[in-house]
Design a protein around this motif. Structure first.
Motif, PDB file in Angstrom:
ATOM      1  N   THR A 118      81.416  20.630 102.727  1.00 27.76           N
ATOM      2  CA  THR A 118      81.876  22.017 102.686  1.00 27.76           C
ATOM      3  C   THR A 118      81.622  22.686 104.029  1.00 27.76           C
ATOM      4  OG1 THR A 118      79.787  22.905 101.850  1.00 27.76           O
ATOM      5  CG2 THR A 118      81.373  22.117 100.215  1.00 27.76           C
ATOM      6  N   SER A 119      82.263  23.830 104.245  1.00 26.00           N
ATOM      7  CA  SER A 119      82.195  24.479 105.549  1.00 26.00           C
ATOM      8  C   SER A 119      80.819  25.033 105.875  1.00 26.00           C
ATOM      9  CB  SER A 119      83.241  25.589 105.657  1.00 26.00           C
ATOM     10  OG  SER A 119      82.981  26.590 104.701  1.00 26.00           O
ATOM     11  N   SER A 120      80.109  25.584 104.912  1.00 22.55           N
ATOM     12  CA  SER A 120      78.789  26.129 105.234  1.00 22.55           C
ATOM     13  C   SER A 120      77.768  25.860 104.142  1.00 22.55           C
ATOM     14  CB  SER A 120      78.879  27.638 105.484  1.00 22.55           C
ATOM     15  OG  SER A 120      79.362  28.280 104.324  1.00 22.55           O
ATOM     16  N   GLY A 121      78.148  25.077 103.146  1.00 21.44           N
ATOM     17  CA  GLY A 121      77.248  24.805 102.041  1.00 21.44           C
ATOM     18  C   GLY A 121      76.672  23.410 102.049  1.00 21.44           C
ATOM     19  N   GLY A 122      76.891  22.657 103.126  1.00 22.05           N
ATOM     20  CA  GLY A 122      76.356  21.310 103.194  1.00 22.05           C
ATOM     21  C   GLY A 122      77.245  20.310 102.482  1.00 22.05           C
ATOM     22  N   VAL A 123      76.599  19.279 101.921  1.00 23.11           N
ATOM     23  CA  VAL A 123      77.313  18.200 101.248  1.00 23.11           C
ATOM     24  C   VAL A 123      76.996  18.249  99.760  1.00 23.11           C
ATOM     25  CG1 VAL A 123      77.592  15.701 101.059  1.00 23.11           C
ATOM     26  CG2 VAL A 123      77.273  16.747 103.307  1.00 23.11           C
ATOM     27  N   PHE A 124      78.045  18.239  98.958  1.00 26.27           N
ATOM     28  CA  PHE A 124      77.942  18.218  97.507  1.00 26.27           C
ATOM     29  C   PHE A 124      78.128  16.773  97.054  1.00 26.27           C
ATOM     30  CE2 PHE A 124      80.441  18.142  93.537  1.00 26.27           C
ATOM     31  CZ  PHE A 124      79.579  18.801  92.681  1.00 26.27           C
ATOM     32  N   ARG A 125      77.355  16.325  96.088  1.00 18.84           N
ATOM     33  CA  ARG A 125      77.455  14.953  95.594  1.00 18.84           C
ATOM     34  C   ARG A 125      77.512  14.971  94.074  1.00 18.84           C
ATOM     35  NH1 ARG A 125      72.391  11.275  96.538  1.00 18.84           N
ATOM     36  NH2 ARG A 125      71.657  12.632  94.888  1.00 18.84           N
ATOM     37  N   THR A 126      78.405  14.164  93.506  1.00 19.70           N
ATOM     38  CA  THR A 126      78.500  14.050  92.058  1.00 19.70           C
ATOM     39  C   THR A 126      78.890  12.629  91.688  1.00 19.70           C
ATOM     40  OG1 THR A 126      79.403  15.066  90.055  1.00 19.70           O
ATOM     41  CG2 THR A 126      80.929  14.750  91.875  1.00 19.70           C
ATOM     42  N   THR A 127      78.488  12.225  90.513  1.00 22.45           N
ATOM     43  CA  THR A 127      78.877  10.916  89.988  1.00 22.45           C
ATOM     44  C   THR A 127      80.157  11.075  89.191  1.00 22.45           C
ATOM     45  OG1 THR A 127      76.578  10.231  89.862  1.00 22.45           O
ATOM     46  CG2 THR A 127      78.145   8.968  88.566  1.00 22.45           C
TER      47      THR A 127
END
Length: 99
Positions: free
Chosen positions: A64-73
């Protein structure tokens, strides 16, 4: 729904789309039928544009632009999907012109 698609990832016959919809929020959607219907798969994603998607096994990463990295299974889906005729969807392609 007026959503801007910023990124795509493909795994076999599954398509993922990273989006941004302004104040409505950002989501990652998955289609298992060539884009005829889409299901949100990003519960808990912060409201930041999803600029990049990557898959490793059954883990989906969304940058994401300013929220870091999102991870999901990612798990198989076979129940409820949201479908919408392609003619009712509005897409913005960026950057323009696209090659």
């Amino acid at each position: 729904l007026n959503t801007t698609v910023l990124s795509f990832a493909v795994s076999g016959s599954t398509i993922f789309a990273g989006t941004f919809a302004g104040a409505v929020g950002s989501e990652v959607f998955r289609s298992i039928n060539n884009g005829l219907s889409w299901q949100a798969v990003s519960s808990g994603l912060p409201n930041n544009p999803v600029h990049t998607l990557a898959l490793k096994g059954n883990t989906l990463f969304a940058g994401t632009s300013s929220g870091g990295v999102f991870r999901t299974t990612i798990t198989p889906v076979s129940v409820r999907t949201t479908s919408s005729p392609a003619s009712s969807l509005k897409f913005t392609v960026a950057p323009y012109p696209v090659s």
